[in-house]
Scaffold this motif. Structure first.
Motif, PDB file in Angstrom:
ATOM      1  N   ALA A 106      -1.553  45.468  24.366  1.00 19.09           N
ATOM      2  CA  ALA A 106      -1.675  44.215  25.118  1.00 19.09           C
ATOM      3  C   ALA A 106      -0.331  43.490  25.216  1.00 19.09           C
ATOM      4  O   ALA A 106       0.026  42.950  26.274  1.00 19.09           O
ATOM      5  CB  ALA A 106      -2.719  43.309  24.472  1.00 19.09           C
ATOM      6  N   LEU A 107       0.424  43.478  24.117  1.00 16.60           N
ATOM      7  CA  LEU A 107       1.742  42.827  24.128  1.00 16.60           C
ATOM      8  C   LEU A 107       2.704  43.611  25.014  1.00 16.60           C
ATOM      9  O   LEU A 107       3.475  43.029  25.794  1.00 16.60           O
ATOM     10  CB  LEU A 107       2.290  42.731  22.703  1.00 16.60           C
ATOM     11  CG  LEU A 107       3.669  42.073  22.545  1.00 16.60           C
ATOM     12  CD1 LEU A 107       3.656  40.655  23.113  1.00 16.60           C
ATOM     13  CD2 LEU A 107       4.090  42.060  21.077  1.00 16.60           C
ATOM     14  N   PHE A 108       2.650  44.925  24.923  1.00 17.78           N
ATOM     15  CA  PHE A 108       3.484  45.793  25.758  1.00 17.78           C
ATOM     16  C   PHE A 108       3.196  45.541  27.241  1.00 17.78           C
ATOM     17  O   PHE A 108       4.115  45.388  28.052  1.00 17.78           O
ATOM     18  CB  PHE A 108       3.197  47.252  25.394  1.00 17.78           C
ATOM     19  CG  PHE A 108       3.916  48.261  26.230  1.00 17.78           C
ATOM     20  CD1 PHE A 108       5.254  48.552  26.007  1.00 17.78           C
ATOM     21  CD2 PHE A 108       3.251  48.947  27.242  1.00 17.78           C
ATOM     22  CE1 PHE A 108       5.913  49.509  26.768  1.00 17.78           C
ATOM     23  CE2 PHE A 108       3.904  49.896  28.010  1.00 17.78           C
ATOM     24  CZ  PHE A 108       5.239  50.169  27.771  1.00 17.78           C
ATOM     25  N   ALA A 109       1.900  45.476  27.599  1.00 17.59           N
ATOM     26  CA  ALA A 109       1.513  45.223  28.993  1.00 17.59           C
ATOM     27  C   ALA A 109       2.014  43.867  29.460  1.00 17.59           C
ATOM     28  O   ALA A 109       2.455  43.707  30.605  1.00 17.59           O
ATOM     29  CB  ALA A 109      -0.005  45.315  29.133  1.00 17.59           C
ATOM     30  N   SER A 110       1.957  42.877  28.583  1.00 14.42           N
ATOM     31  CA  SER A 110       2.438  41.537  28.938  1.00 14.42           C
ATOM     32  C   SER A 110       3.928  41.546  29.236  1.00 14.42           C
ATOM     33  O   SER A 110       4.396  40.885  30.171  1.00 14.42           O
ATOM     34  CB  SER A 110       2.142  40.553  27.796  1.00 14.42           C
ATOM     35  OG  SER A 110       0.763  40.395  27.604  1.00 14.42           O
ATOM     36  N   GLN A 111       4.667  42.287  28.447  1.00  9.54           N
ATOM     37  CA  GLN A 111       6.119  42.356  28.645  1.00  9.54           C
ATOM     38  C   GLN A 111       6.478  43.028  29.967  1.00  9.54           C
ATOM     39  O   GLN A 111       7.430  42.634  30.633  1.00  9.54           O
ATOM     40  CB  GLN A 111       6.771  43.116  27.483  1.00  9.54           C
ATOM     41  CG  GLN A 111       6.694  42.406  26.148  1.00  9.54           C
ATOM     42  CD  GLN A 111       7.243  43.237  25.007  1.00  9.54           C
ATOM     43  OE1 GLN A 111       7.547  44.427  25.170  1.00  9.54           O
ATOM     44  NE2 GLN A 111       7.371  42.628  23.835  1.00  9.54           N
ATOM     45  N   ILE A 112       5.701  44.033  30.358  1.00  8.93           N
ATOM     46  CA  ILE A 112       5.990  44.778  31.583  1.00  8.93           C
ATOM     47  C   ILE A 112       5.441  44.073  32.817  1.00  8.93           C
ATOM     48  O   ILE A 112       6.109  43.988  33.857  1.00  8.93           O
ATOM     49  CB  ILE A 112       5.395  46.206  31.508  1.00  8.93           C
ATOM     50  CG1 ILE A 112       5.966  46.976  30.317  1.00  8.93           C
ATOM     51  CG2 ILE A 112       5.637  46.964  32.820  1.00  8.93           C
ATOM     52  CD1 ILE A 112       7.419  47.307  30.414  1.00  8.93           C
ATOM     53  N   THR A 113       4.210  43.556  32.718  1.00  3.05           N
ATOM     54  CA  THR A 113       3.501  43.060  33.909  1.00  3.05           C
ATOM     55  C   THR A 113       3.094  41.597  33.853  1.00  3.05           C
ATOM     56  O   THR A 113       2.591  41.053  34.830  1.00  3.05           O
ATOM     57  CB  THR A 113       2.209  43.877  34.119  1.00  3.05           C
ATOM     58  OG1 THR A 113       1.257  43.519  33.108  1.00  3.05           O
ATOM     59  CG2 THR A 113       2.470  45.370  34.036  1.00  3.05           C
TER      60      THR A 113
END
Length: 424
Positions: free
Chosen positions: A179-186
């Protein structure tokens, strides 16, 4: 082979007849797979097909759905990944055609669209993945075709997100929550969820990068994500261990050590495992129990004496697999025990394939089964599952169980387990 089997399946069900004919008409009109299918005066066969594909009742006299939705309904089946243009050709026994000028224009525009994205990623893993998919027409090719035909701009946005995500997690591997990774990308924490297009495309991209087949179940998906440093569903994905010590570099992890010294069970999550480098077990042996009751009984019998145990709680979670991986990597040996039924043997077979000689099938013998055979019958459908067993050691046991037709449960082997642990 899959293509032929898919076509045979479609032809065998009259509920697909009008749908396939309309898809052909749309293809010949548009030049690609797209548009909307409309069925008036739905037949009972068509109603059954729609209910099966879209998981809802169709009680009305008519229905409408997009070609994309219809094709994507097969994603979760064994026909997932089939090129539907080839399916149409094989289904009707003729090569589909449409206006030559339109076909040429479509091909040029499509080629430019994907080439622009490939060049933007400049020979990175994302560029190599997308180029390979288009060249080999495999992996996510069917999805890319559908998404391009429905909305090229939407697909471009998805591919940029997925490409950035792929490059970041494989070029700069670091354990991070999905979820944190997705937030950083998108800027959307749910962008790479498994039920989203971007999540599925990221899985396809990672599978290609690691040269694996697309993961078809949730556990396999979590394991692939973890390999790329992405932690998904860490709360419910855990294992239970006892007498296991962990290390970060050369330093012992005090939390794991405390539970090991006290002889108390420790709930170990994916996140816990991601924070350690290696583990050690007493005498380099781990005893794995499928059944929580048996695990607790053995742990209680040991009291404060040394002994390393794991409870896999039925179907083996990713957390259990990753912990066992670390044990084997450290030179450890696995003693695995489970129930004597189709599901129990299938789990044991899966683990034996993964760990080979490092895993000992503990008391999985016809002799042990005959001593503890219950009076609970196994249905014919469940017994059929035993046909897929591959391990030679388990094949003999599977035949005995099929002939008997009864289950056997590992609770009856507690004394043997205890004796083995004390002797070994």
């Amino acid at each position: 082979m899959m293509l032929h089997e898919f076509v045979v399946y479609l032809k065998a069900n009259p509920g697909y007849d009008r749908i396939m004919k309309q898809i052909r008409e749309k293809y010949q009109s548009l030049g690609h797979l797209g548009g909307t299918i409309r069925l008036d005066k739905i037949t009972s066969d068509e109603r059954d097909v729609l209910r099966s594909l879209f998981k809802k009742n169709y009680l009305q006299k008519s229905a409408a759905f997009s070609v994309e939705k219809f094709i994507r309904a097969f994603e979760e089946t064994k026909y997932q990944g089939a090129d539907f243009e080839e399916v149409l050709t094989c289904y009707f026994g003729e090569k589909l055609s449409w206006k030559k000028d339109l076909r040429s224009q479509y091909a040029d525009e499509r080629s430019c669209f994907f080439q622009e994205i490939i060049e933007a990623f400049n020979e990175s893993p994302a560029a190599l993945w997308l180029a390979a998919v288009l060249k080999n027409k495999n992996n996510a090719y069917a999805i890319l075709n559908l998404k391009y035909n429905e909305n090229p701009e939407d697909l471009k946005r998805l591919l940029i997100q997925v490409g950035q995500g792929l490059n970041q997690c494989v070029v700069e591997p670091e354990k991070i929550r999905l979820a944190l990774f997705a937030s950083q990308i998108t800027k959307d924490p749910h962008a790479f969820d498994m039920n989203r297009d971007s999540g599925r495309l990221l899985l396809y991209a990672l599978a290609s990068y690691y040269q694996l087949d697309y993961p078809k179940n949730a556990q396999a998906q979590m394991e692939l994500l973890y390999r790329a440093g992405l932690i998904y569903d860490e709360v419910s994905n855990y294992t239970i261990g006892r007498g296991i010590r962990a290390f970060v570099g050369d330093k012992i992890h005090l939390g794991w050590a405390g539970f090991a010294e006290a002889g108390e069970p420790l709930h170990i999550s994916l996140w816990n495992i991601s924070k350690i480098d290696r583990v050690s077990c007493f005498k380099k042996r781990i005893f794995v129990f499928e059944n929580p009751t048996v695990f607790s009984e053995i742990a209680g019998i040991l009291e404060d004496r040394p002994g390393s145990l794991i409870c896999s709680t039925g179907n083996v979670k990713v957390a259990t697999l990753l912990l066992l991986d670390k044990i084997v990597q450290g030179g450890g040996e696995i003693y695995y025990s489970g129930d004597f039924d189709p599901e129990g043997l299938l789990i044991a077979d899966k683990l034996k394939k993964r760990y080979g000689s490092k895993l000992i099938l503990w008391h999985f013998t016809p002799e042990a089964y005959q001593k503890i055979q219950s009076k609970k019958m196994i249905s014919a459908a469940r017994l059929k599952k035993l046909d897929s067993i591959e391990s030679p050691e388990l094949k003999k046991l599977a035949e005995v169980i099929k002939k008997s037709g009864y289950s056997g449960y590992q609770e009856m082997l507690v004394d043997q387990y205890r004796n083995d642990i004390e002797i070994l």
